[in-house]
Design an enzyme around this catalytic site. Structure first.
Site, PDB file in Angstrom:
ATOM      1  CB  THR A 123      -3.661  -4.460  -4.601  1.00  0.00           C
ATOM      2  OG1 THR A 123      -3.045  -5.181  -3.549  1.00  0.00           O
ATOM      3  CG2 THR A 123      -4.586  -3.412  -4.052  1.00  0.00           C
ATOM      4  NE  ARG A 151       1.389  -7.058   4.689  1.00  0.00           N
ATOM      5  CZ  ARG A 151       1.087  -6.704   3.441  1.00  0.00           C
ATOM      6  NH1 ARG A 151       0.035  -7.206   2.832  1.00  0.00           N
ATOM      7  NH2 ARG A 151       1.845  -5.848   2.796  1.00  0.00           N
ATOM      8  N   GLY A 162      -2.026  -4.741   5.320  1.00  0.00           N
ATOM      9  CA  GLY A 162      -1.247  -3.928   4.390  1.00  0.00           C
ATOM     10  C   GLY A 162      -1.822  -2.526   4.271  1.00  0.00           C
ATOM     11  CG  ASP A 163      -0.892  -0.208   0.741  1.00  0.00           C
ATOM     12  OD1 ASP A 163      -0.900  -1.450   0.565  1.00  0.00           O
ATOM     13  OD2 ASP A 163      -0.900   0.599  -0.204  1.00  0.00           O
ATOM     14  CB  THR A 198      -1.354  -1.564  -6.305  1.00  0.00           C
ATOM     15  OG1 THR A 198      -1.002  -2.955  -6.344  1.00  0.00           O
ATOM     16  CG2 THR A 198      -0.817  -0.885  -7.551  1.00  0.00           C
ATOM     17  N   GLY A 199       1.097  -2.231  -4.222  1.00  0.00           N
ATOM     18  CA  GLY A 199       2.532  -2.484  -4.125  1.00  0.00           C
ATOM     19  C   GLY A 199       2.894  -3.017  -2.766  1.00  0.00           C
ATOM     20  N   GLY A 237       2.987  -2.932   0.589  1.00  0.00           N
ATOM     21  CA  GLY A 237       2.140  -2.161   1.489  1.00  0.00           C
ATOM     22  C   GLY A 237       2.850  -1.470   2.633  1.00  0.00           C
TER      23      GLY A 237
END
Lengths: 348, 348
Positions: free
Chosen positions: B215, B243, B245-246, B266-267, B269
């Site tokens: 990301t 899906r 994510g964050d 980032t990571g 999510g």
């Protein structure tokens, strides 16, 4: 001179209108410390003057039925999550509310539903957005939380997941109701000249037609002291472009933590997202040691200050409740651990 | 006895692995109070031992190019939003990063992109999710913020909106890269036995394959003291079921307020969503008076404690920066108002 006076009166009336839309209604609740389940059926222009006794009765009965379904779980010693899901399912199945069966129509004449659920104990969460064939989106949200490694699933993918989980799938026309269809036709007729790409002109702070209201939600506290929150909605009448509101956004429309509170919001979703409303309530409790009621009022005041409107329900681990809103009314109900029910509709 | 020792060693190695994955790297930055732009290109297993000097050079050049594009806007007196957008566009166009051109593939072999942007001054925000034909999703996020009354648009609706706004539309195959395609094939081969509906078995806290990383994000501070944040991603390799994510979730992966900080995460999510990570950093600053660096460390510590991993970049109104992460490394770079560039890749 007369024209100046007229202008002044118009301006004053306009400002009063804004102020009326922004002031927070937050009554003293009789059973503080005793509540185990709160529900809402949406905030909006709910005025005693516009309500017939027949209509009021129908709403009261619907809220009571949802409250009782959730309360049965709590009384039975089941988790707060079960109570939240049971209460929301009843409201999803009732065409009165803008969730499940009674979902409003998008501009394209579809019913696109969103829901979220969160467990205050594990702080696990699940949400679905833009689903058109899942009879009870709250069930899908729970399945996402418990049976996937994800939090948020969308559209056809979420539907495929729900199907794999064995949830009840319906044809999109299941969500057709004549009243909502007429609501869409009215919304299209009412559209003001477009100034933005495909959108209505809208003065911030002047209040918003009730196109986006009727979202349902529940927050519960079980016998083990665990909290849970859930929200379900059909979104905003005449919505376009795959718009996602606050309901399925963890932190915005739905949040639960045993450390603080379980929260479910309803209203003009964009403002609840930008204010990260549900989690803000939790943060105010955790970081500023605010009681739940004070935190709830602070959040709705912020929503109002930024030009938005709506309400929320919040319950802390000690059975203290908050149900603030800055609209004319909010369908809301609460039950204590002894089964005492209170139902409110208006801002008095 | 030998077997017991072996078991002990294996257990110790396993625990060390967890600990390594959870400890927060948060270096003292040399230009505190002077930063105007920070960027990240994702967190994950970025180890010096696995990097060739050629590969390292390519990453450094890519980060520097993005940083310079954003810095040019700041130097020119343009808004922080412009700098964020310019930096992210460069990374979206570079196949090195999991955003735009270099987006990873879903299980179904598609590239579904998400992005969000937020203006710290107005606290307006825009996001798109699950888009497959918009060349630069960050441009679409900005268009949602400025040219619609919504915050979050999804799928085909978001694409239709972007098209109406005149943004560059590409065929989905524009996002095809051989490396990402091979990444999907590997992810499918690597899948552990399925215990949940269609999902990999995964032990929380044991670290996660780098399928979800790469990301990109940027946070900026302009000459008028306004902050902005943006994030763009292709999501998680082999993701299913639509899906989300964050990254496109305001408050989770992206948040900005002039009162506190601009944040891009980032990571993994799901953990950033459940922790409402980006807004939590802001709340810690606003309600607990924590400096940005301390708040950043606290948020990544919470992510780690709950079993997740990743990192974030955050910039406050006084030019103080935080770039904590709990993975082996994070592609990250910063520039001061005088144009001094610092680039970091590893956890040392």
């Amino acid at each position: 001179m007369k024209r100046a006076r007229l202008c002044f009166l118009l301006a004053a009336s306009f400002l009063c209108h804004i102020a009326a839309g922004q002031s927070v209604t937050s009554q003293q609740l009789p059973g503080q410390g005793q509540y185990v389940l709160l529900i809402h059926g949406g905030a909006g222009t709910i005025l005693r003057s516009k309500m017939t006794s027949g209509k009021e009765k129908v709403y009261r009965e619907a809220l009571e039925a949802a409250l009782k379904a959730g309360y049965a779980k709590i009384k039975d010693g089941q988790p707060a999550l079960e109570a939240v899901q049971a209460a929301i399912r009843i409201m999803e199945d009732n065409p009165l509310f803008n969730a499940g069966k009674g979902a409003v129509f998008t501009h394209g004449g579809r019913n696109e539903l969103d829901a979220a659920i969160m467990d205050g104990n594990t702080r696990k969460a699940g949400a679905v957005t833009g689903v058109t064939t899942i009879k009870n989106p709250i069930d899908a949200a729970r399945a996402v939380m418990e049976r996937s490694e994800h939090v948020m699933l969308s559209g056809k993918g979420a539907e495929q997941f729900a199907k794999q989980c064995g949830l009840t799938i319906v044809r999109p026309k299941y969500f057709y109701t004549e009243e909502r269809w007429q609501g869409l036709q009215k919304a299209i007729r009412d559209e003001a000249p477009k100034t933005k790409v495909g959108h209505r002109q809208q003065q911030p702070g002047t209040g918003f037609p009730d196109y986006k209201f009727g979202t349902v939600g529940a927050v519960a506290l079980d016998r083990n002291g665990n909290l849970a929150a859930g929200t379900s909605t059909g979104g905003m009448t005449n919505k376009r472009f795959g718009r996602i509101g606050d309901s399925p956004v963890i932190g915005a429309g739905t949040y639960a933590s045993n450390k603080t509170a379980a929260v479910s919001c309803t209203g003009w979703g964009e403002y609840f997202i930008r204010n990260v409303a549900a989690y803000d309530l939790s943060a105010l409790m955790e970081y500023k040691s605010m009681p739940v009621k004070e935190a709830g009022d602070a959040v709705i005041t912020k929503i109002g200050s930024s030009g938005g409107n709506g309400g929320l329900i919040a319950l802390d681990r000690n059975g203290n409740a908050a149900m603030p809103f800055n609209t004319a009314g909010m369908y809301r109900a609460a039950i204590t651990k002894d089964g005492k029910i209170t139902i409110f509709l208006y801002n008095d």
